[in-house]
Design a protein around this motif. Structure first.
Motif, PDB file in Angstrom:
ATOM      1  N   GLU A 139       0.812  -1.220   0.000  1.00 41.46           N
ATOM      2  CA  GLU A 139       0.000   0.000   0.000  1.00 41.46           C
ATOM      3  C   GLU A 139       0.845   1.270   0.000  1.00 41.46           C
ATOM      4  OE1 GLU A 139      -4.072  -1.518   2.163  1.00 41.46           O
ATOM      5  OE2 GLU A 139      -2.348  -1.094   3.458  1.00 41.46           O
ATOM      6  N   ALA A 140       2.160   1.124  -0.171  1.00 42.22           N
ATOM      7  CA  ALA A 140       3.038   2.310  -0.210  1.00 42.22           C
ATOM      8  C   ALA A 140       2.619   3.269  -1.317  1.00 42.22           C
ATOM      9  CB  ALA A 140       4.496   1.880  -0.385  1.00 42.22           C
ATOM     10  N   GLY A 141       2.243   2.758  -2.459  1.00 48.58           N
ATOM     11  CA  GLY A 141       1.799   3.606  -3.564  1.00 48.58           C
ATOM     12  C   GLY A 141       0.527   4.365  -3.230  1.00 48.58           C
ATOM     13  N   ILE A 142      -0.377   3.737  -2.499  1.00 51.69           N
ATOM     14  CA  ILE A 142      -1.615   4.403  -2.083  1.00 51.69           C
ATOM     15  C   ILE A 142      -1.287   5.577  -1.176  1.00 51.69           C
ATOM     16  CG2 ILE A 142      -3.727   4.139  -0.714  1.00 51.69           C
ATOM     17  CD1 ILE A 142      -3.807   1.205  -1.695  1.00 51.69           C
ATOM     18  N   VAL A 143      -0.424   5.337  -0.192  1.00 49.72           N
ATOM     19  CA  VAL A 143      -0.034   6.400   0.737  1.00 49.72           C
ATOM     20  C   VAL A 143       0.615   7.550  -0.031  1.00 49.72           C
ATOM     21  CG1 VAL A 143       1.483   7.007   2.671  1.00 49.72           C
ATOM     22  CG2 VAL A 143       0.206   4.840   2.708  1.00 49.72           C
ATOM     23  N   SER A 144       1.547   7.223  -0.908  1.00 49.46           N
ATOM     24  CA  SER A 144       2.248   8.243  -1.687  1.00 49.46           C
ATOM     25  C   SER A 144       1.275   9.072  -2.518  1.00 49.46           C
ATOM     26  CB  SER A 144       3.288   7.584  -2.598  1.00 49.46           C
ATOM     27  OG  SER A 144       3.896   8.548  -3.416  1.00 49.46           O
ATOM     28  N   ARG A 145       0.350   8.421  -3.203  1.00 47.84           N
ATOM     29  CA  ARG A 145      -0.618   9.152  -4.031  1.00 47.84           C
ATOM     30  C   ARG A 145      -1.509  10.062  -3.189  1.00 47.84           C
ATOM     31  NH1 ARG A 145      -0.355   4.268  -6.622  1.00 47.84           N
ATOM     32  NH2 ARG A 145      -2.215   3.428  -5.631  1.00 47.84           N
ATOM     33  N   ILE A 146      -1.948   9.575  -2.022  1.00 50.75           N
ATOM     34  CA  ILE A 146      -2.787  10.405  -1.148  1.00 50.75           C
ATOM     35  C   ILE A 146      -2.026  11.655  -0.727  1.00 50.75           C
ATOM     36  CG2 ILE A 146      -3.782  10.545   1.178  1.00 50.75           C
ATOM     37  CD1 ILE A 146      -4.669   7.603   0.785  1.00 50.75           C
ATOM     38  N   VAL A 147      -0.803  11.470  -0.257  1.00 50.21           N
ATOM     39  CA  VAL A 147      -0.010  12.600   0.229  1.00 50.21           C
ATOM     40  C   VAL A 147       0.271  13.587  -0.894  1.00 50.21           C
ATOM     41  CG1 VAL A 147       2.236  13.260   1.187  1.00 50.21           C
ATOM     42  CG2 VAL A 147       0.991  11.308   2.157  1.00 50.21           C
ATOM     43  N   GLN A 148       0.742  13.085  -2.024  1.00 53.81           N
ATOM     44  CA  GLN A 148       1.089  13.991  -3.122  1.00 53.81           C
ATOM     45  C   GLN A 148      -0.136  14.715  -3.668  1.00 53.81           C
ATOM     46  OE1 GLN A 148       3.807  12.560  -6.059  1.00 53.81           O
ATOM     47  NE2 GLN A 148       5.059  11.489  -4.547  1.00 53.81           N
ATOM     48  N   ARG A 149      -1.244  14.016  -3.805  1.00 51.76           N
ATOM     49  CA  ARG A 149      -2.453  14.667  -4.327  1.00 51.76           C
ATOM     50  C   ARG A 149      -3.002  15.682  -3.335  1.00 51.76           C
ATOM     51  NH1 ARG A 149      -8.141  13.400  -4.369  1.00 51.76           N
ATOM     52  NH2 ARG A 149      -9.043  14.938  -5.744  1.00 51.76           N
ATOM     53  N   SER A 150      -2.964  15.345  -2.055  1.00 49.89           N
ATOM     54  CA  SER A 150      -3.442  16.279  -1.048  1.00 49.89           C
ATOM     55  C   SER A 150      -2.617  17.563  -1.062  1.00 49.89           C
ATOM     56  CB  SER A 150      -3.398  15.629   0.332  1.00 49.89           C
ATOM     57  OG  SER A 150      -3.905  16.506   1.300  1.00 49.89           O
ATOM     58  N   ILE A 151      -1.308  17.418  -1.227  1.00 48.23           N
ATOM     59  CA  ILE A 151      -0.448  18.605  -1.312  1.00 48.23           C
ATOM     60  C   ILE A 151      -0.802  19.424  -2.552  1.00 48.23           C
ATOM     61  CG2 ILE A 151       1.927  19.373  -1.749  1.00 48.23           C
ATOM     62  CD1 ILE A 151       2.795  16.974   0.088  1.00 48.23           C
ATOM     63  N   ARG A 152      -0.865  18.755  -3.707  1.00 41.02           N
ATOM     64  CA  ARG A 152      -1.145  19.476  -4.963  1.00 41.02           C
ATOM     65  C   ARG A 152      -2.510  20.152  -4.953  1.00 41.02           C
ATOM     66  NH1 ARG A 152       0.661  14.848  -7.181  1.00 41.02           N
ATOM     67  NH2 ARG A 152      -1.428  14.308  -7.838  1.00 41.02           N
ATOM     68  N   ASP A 153      -3.536  19.405  -4.538  1.00 42.30           N
ATOM     69  CA  ASP A 153      -4.905  19.899  -4.681  1.00 42.30           C
ATOM     70  C   ASP A 153      -5.475  20.561  -3.430  1.00 42.30           C
ATOM     71  OD1 ASP A 153      -4.695  18.768  -7.176  1.00 42.30           O
ATOM     72  OD2 ASP A 153      -5.968  17.036  -6.724  1.00 42.30           O
ATOM     73  N   GLY A 154      -4.957  20.228  -2.266  1.00 39.72           N
ATOM     74  CA  GLY A 154      -5.542  20.735  -1.036  1.00 39.72           C
ATOM     75  C   GLY A 154      -4.749  21.824  -0.341  1.00 39.72           C
ATOM     76  N   CYS A 155      -3.530  22.064  -0.796  1.00 38.74           N
ATOM     77  CA  CYS A 155      -2.653  23.014  -0.094  1.00 38.74           C
ATOM     78  C   CYS A 155      -2.243  24.203  -0.961  1.00 38.74           C
ATOM     79  CB  CYS A 155      -1.407  22.285   0.420  1.00 38.74           C
ATOM     80  SG  CYS A 155      -1.763  20.947   1.567  1.00 38.74           S
TER      81      CYS A 155
END
Length: 167
Positions: A14-30
């Motif tokens: 699930e490392a890829g899932i965690v990475s995608r969540i973090v990166q997308r949250s940074i790009r789209d939520g921050c």
């Protein structure tokens, strides 16, 4: 905790899932923090790829957790055994649904059971209100890190047996 939210320790696959969540949250939520500056986004996400997350999963001094809402992964959080919460990201479409609060409860439980009386973190402007609602208070002056302005915050921990359960 909402019965529709589950907090788990991510499995190696699930490392890829965690990475995608973090990166997308940074790009789209921050965007308030990075102001859509591509170089800032790249600097912020550079060390949050799948390979790095896989290394975090092997490090016993870290507590990495994944938040699930109605069976879908929506958030990731991480704390260091030294007492610092260093990640808490939730997908923008899942903001204000309890996943961030549940992640923080899990990370604070880890820190409390590790013997810490306080949790500390460095908050972005985007997250400062969330952390304030969680009981964190600014401590000291803001600092600059990779182009971001971060406010050090701290919260006393009160760990009681059974206050939080991982599924």
């Amino acid at each position: 905790m909402d019965p529709l939210i589950a907090i788990t320790q991510p499995a190696a696959d699930e490392a890829g899932i965690v990475s995608r969540i973090v990166q997308r949250s940074i790009r789209d939520g921050c965007a308030l923090d990075h102001r859509n500056d591509a170089s800032l986004v790249e600097a912020w996400t550079r060390h949050k790829g799948c390979d790095q997350v896989a290394r975090w999963l092997l490090d016993e001094a870290l507590c990495l957790r994944l938040a699930w809402l109605q069976g879908k992964p929506v958030g990731a959080g991480m704390a260091l055994a030294t007492g610092e919460v260093c990640l808490c990201y939730v997908q923008p479409e899942s903001f204000r649904r309890g996943a961030g609060r549940a992640l923080m409860a899990a990370l604070e439980h880890f820190l409390g059971t590790a013997g810490h009386s306080h949790a500390m973190l460095y908050s972005t402007r985007t997250a400062a209100g969330f952390y304030a609602r969680m009981g964190y208070r600014p401590m000291g002056r803001p600092v600059s890190f990779t182009g971001l302005v971060l406010t050090p915050m701290r919260k006393p921990l009160a760990v009681s047996a059974g206050a939080w359960h991982e599924r």
